[in-house]
Structure formats: structure tokens, C-alpha cells
Design a protein around this motif. Sequence first.
Motif, PDB file in Angstrom:
ATOM      1  N   GLY A  37      38.622  55.047  45.388  1.00 14.25           N
ATOM      2  CA  GLY A  37      39.951  54.999  45.088  1.00 14.25           C
ATOM      3  C   GLY A  37      40.290  53.439  44.689  1.00 14.25           C
ATOM      4  N   LEU A  38      39.658  52.598  45.533  1.00  9.19           N
ATOM      5  CA  LEU A  38      39.636  51.195  45.254  1.00  9.19           C
ATOM      6  C   LEU A  38      39.073  50.742  44.142  1.00  9.19           C
ATOM      7  N   ALA A  39      37.962  51.417  43.952  1.00 11.88           N
ATOM      8  CA  ALA A  39      37.033  50.816  42.874  1.00 11.88           C
ATOM      9  C   ALA A  39      37.690  51.291  41.408  1.00 11.88           C
ATOM     10  N   VAL A  40      38.244  52.556  41.141  1.00  9.69           N
ATOM     11  CA  VAL A  40      38.879  52.983  40.235  1.00  9.69           C
ATOM     12  C   VAL A  40      40.026  52.231  39.879  1.00  9.69           C
ATOM     13  N   ALA A  41      40.995  51.849  40.847  1.00 10.92           N
ATOM     14  CA  ALA A  41      42.184  51.334  40.619  1.00 10.92           C
ATOM     15  C   ALA A  41      41.597  49.697  40.166  1.00 10.92           C
ATOM     16  N   ASN A  42      40.928  49.077  41.027  1.00 10.79           N
ATOM     17  CA  ASN A  42      40.374  47.778  40.654  1.00 10.79           C
ATOM     18  C   ASN A  42      39.774  47.657  39.102  1.00 10.79           C
ATOM     19  N   SER A  43      39.016  48.772  38.998  1.00 12.40           N
ATOM     20  CA  SER A  43      38.486  48.745  37.319  1.00 12.40           C
ATOM     21  C   SER A  43      39.407  48.662  36.519  1.00 12.40           C
ATOM     22  N   THR A  44      40.486  49.635  36.796  1.00 12.10           N
ATOM     23  CA  THR A  44      41.485  49.879  35.719  1.00 12.10           C
ATOM     24  C   THR A  44      42.376  48.382  35.392  1.00 12.10           C
ATOM     25  N   LEU A  45      42.683  47.914  36.546  1.00 16.59           N
ATOM     26  CA  LEU A  45      43.295  46.572  36.552  1.00 16.59           C
ATOM     27  C   LEU A  45      42.490  45.332  35.772  1.00 16.59           C
ATOM     28  N   VAL A  46      41.161  45.366  36.376  1.00 20.97           N
ATOM     29  CA  VAL A  46      40.444  44.398  35.686  1.00 20.97           C
ATOM     30  C   VAL A  46      40.072  44.524  34.083  1.00 20.97           C
ATOM     31  N   HIS A  47      40.127  45.607  33.741  1.00 22.59           N
ATOM     32  CA  HIS A  47      40.036  46.253  32.280  1.00 22.59           C
ATOM     33  C   HIS A  47      41.341  45.955  31.542  1.00 22.59           C
ATOM     34  N   LEU A  48      42.451  46.108  32.085  1.00 19.71           N
ATOM     35  CA  LEU A  48      43.589  45.869  31.580  1.00 19.71           C
ATOM     36  C   LEU A  48      44.112  44.512  31.370  1.00 19.71           C
TER      37      LEU A  48
ATOM     38  N   LEU B 140      39.126  38.788  43.891  1.00 21.66           N
ATOM     39  CA  LEU B 140      38.706  38.686  44.999  1.00 21.66           C
ATOM     40  C   LEU B 140      38.371  40.254  45.482  1.00 21.66           C
ATOM     41  N   LEU B 141      39.331  41.055  45.359  1.00 23.31           N
ATOM     42  CA  LEU B 141      38.823  42.584  45.678  1.00 23.31           C
ATOM     43  C   LEU B 141      37.956  43.246  45.145  1.00 23.31           C
ATOM     44  N   ARG B 142      37.499  42.614  43.768  1.00 24.68           N
ATOM     45  CA  ARG B 142      36.317  43.433  43.001  1.00 24.68           C
ATOM     46  C   ARG B 142      35.095  42.783  43.587  1.00 24.68           C
ATOM     47  N   PHE B 143      34.980  41.534  44.051  1.00 21.72           N
ATOM     48  CA  PHE B 143      33.942  40.948  44.696  1.00 21.72           C
ATOM     49  C   PHE B 143      33.563  41.651  45.807  1.00 21.72           C
ATOM     50  N   ALA B 144      34.721  41.930  46.917  1.00 18.52           N
ATOM     51  CA  ALA B 144      34.485  42.535  48.151  1.00 18.52           C
ATOM     52  C   ALA B 144      34.008  43.812  47.824  1.00 18.52           C
ATOM     53  N   LEU B 145      34.460  44.664  46.712  1.00 16.18           N
ATOM     54  CA  LEU B 145      34.037  46.063  46.672  1.00 16.18           C
ATOM     55  C   LEU B 145      32.455  45.968  46.319  1.00 16.18           C
ATOM     56  N   GLU B 146      32.131  44.930  45.534  1.00 21.72           N
ATOM     57  CA  GLU B 146      30.721  44.952  45.097  1.00 21.72           C
ATOM     58  C   GLU B 146      30.003  44.779  46.042  1.00 21.72           C
ATOM     59  N   ILE B 147      30.337  43.899  46.972  1.00 21.01           N
ATOM     60  CA  ILE B 147      29.376  43.431  48.189  1.00 21.01           C
ATOM     61  C   ILE B 147      29.424  44.804  49.121  1.00 21.01           C
ATOM     62  N   THR B 148      30.467  45.494  49.393  1.00 22.13           N
ATOM     63  CA  THR B 148      30.753  46.791  49.888  1.00 22.13           C
ATOM     64  C   THR B 148      29.548  47.524  49.347  1.00 22.13           C
ATOM     65  N   ALA B 149      29.630  47.944  48.048  1.00 19.26           N
ATOM     66  CA  ALA B 149      28.788  48.787  47.502  1.00 19.26           C
ATOM     67  C   ALA B 149      27.295  48.543  47.760  1.00 19.26           C
ATOM     68  N   LEU B 150      27.105  47.233  47.519  1.00 18.48           N
ATOM     69  CA  LEU B 150      25.555  46.845  47.945  1.00 18.48           C
ATOM     70  C   LEU B 150      25.020  47.144  49.475  1.00 18.48           C
ATOM     71  N   VAL B 151      26.236  46.773  50.352  1.00 20.36           N
ATOM     72  CA  VAL B 151      25.716  47.015  51.877  1.00 20.36           C
ATOM     73  C   VAL B 151      25.625  48.763  51.981  1.00 20.36           C
ATOM     74  N   VAL B 152      26.538  49.474  51.484  1.00 16.78           N
ATOM     75  CA  VAL B 152      26.504  50.838  51.636  1.00 16.78           C
ATOM     76  C   VAL B 152      25.279  51.505  50.922  1.00 16.78           C
ATOM     77  N   LEU B 153      24.978  50.809  50.064  1.00 22.40           N
ATOM     78  CA  LEU B 153      23.442  51.365  49.274  1.00 22.40           C
ATOM     79  C   LEU B 153      22.363  50.960  50.367  1.00 22.40           C
ATOM     80  N   ALA B 154      22.356  49.888  50.698  1.00 22.82           N
ATOM     81  CA  ALA B 154      21.117  49.401  51.530  1.00 22.82           C
ATOM     82  C   ALA B 154      21.181  50.151  53.155  1.00 22.82           C
TER      83      ALA B 154
ATOM     84  N   TYR C 252      43.754  36.720  40.436  1.00 19.51           N
ATOM     85  CA  TYR C 252      42.849  36.233  41.283  1.00 19.51           C
ATOM     86  C   TYR C 252      42.551  37.190  42.506  1.00 19.51           C
ATOM     87  N   LEU C 253      43.610  37.844  43.075  1.00 18.77           N
ATOM     88  CA  LEU C 253      43.661  38.400  44.024  1.00 18.77           C
ATOM     89  C   LEU C 253      42.649  39.769  43.773  1.00 18.77           C
ATOM     90  N   ASN C 254      43.000  40.173  42.447  1.00 15.70           N
ATOM     91  CA  ASN C 254      42.314  41.465  42.093  1.00 15.70           C
ATOM     92  C   ASN C 254      40.698  41.128  41.686  1.00 15.70           C
TER      93      ASN C 254
END
Length: 120
Positions: free
Chosen positions: A98-109, A16-30, A12-14
Motif C-alpha cells: 500500500g505504501l509503495a503504490v501510494a508513494n509511487s503515485t505521488l512520486v510520478h504526479l 525519504l519515504l521512497r528511499f525507506a521503501l526501497e531499502i525495506t524491499a531489498l532487506v525483505v528480498l534478502a 522531500y518527505l515523500n
Amino acid sequence: MKLDAVPRWFVYLNALLRFALEITALVVLAVWGWRISVVLATVLPLTAALLWARFVAPKAKWFLPLPGRLAVEAVVFGGATAALVDMGRVGWAILLGGLAVANSTLVHLVRDDERARLMA
């Protein structure tokens, strides 16, 4: 490969981190798009959100196999990371990437999605 010994709270914590990273990516792109034009400030995050919702989200209509999901993740997070570098925020880019790579790795594992198990 699924890690069965991972505690639920960590999953669940991971998530939540994924959601935060997704929102961050959208804001950065905007923000990066805003530096160029209002059109890019609108189109970039909307395109990223549409790709994510259609192909990567757990309830996506078209659930891609792992290589496809990783490609979409690389486009979204890679684009946001590159945008941060272009804006001179290299430290933030390293952190986001770095957080995106680590999070993605954990999500898919630890993937707890039935469709992912069926496609494996």
C-alpha cells in the motif's frame, strides 16, 4: 500531470519515504532469499538494486518512460510484497504494498525530474 501546489517539504518527505521503501524491499528480498539459500539472499537484492539504479533512480543511466519505470517498481516492490506473504507476514505485506503504490503515485504526479518532463 504535475501538481504545482505541492509544498517542497512534502516532496522531500515523500522522497525519504521512497528511499525507506526501497531499502525495506531489498532487506525483505534478502531475508526471503536466505530462507532458501545464501545465493538467493545475495542475488535477489543485488538484482533489484541494479534494476532500480539502472532504470528508475532519478540519475539512472537509462531513464525509462513511465510504463517502464512502473514495471521495474512493480517487480521490486511486488517481489518484496510477495516474499512477505510467503513468510506469513500478510499485514506487513499489505502495508509495504500500500505504501509503495501510494508513494509511487505521488512520486510520478509530483515528479520533479527534468528528464521525466521531457519524456512526457
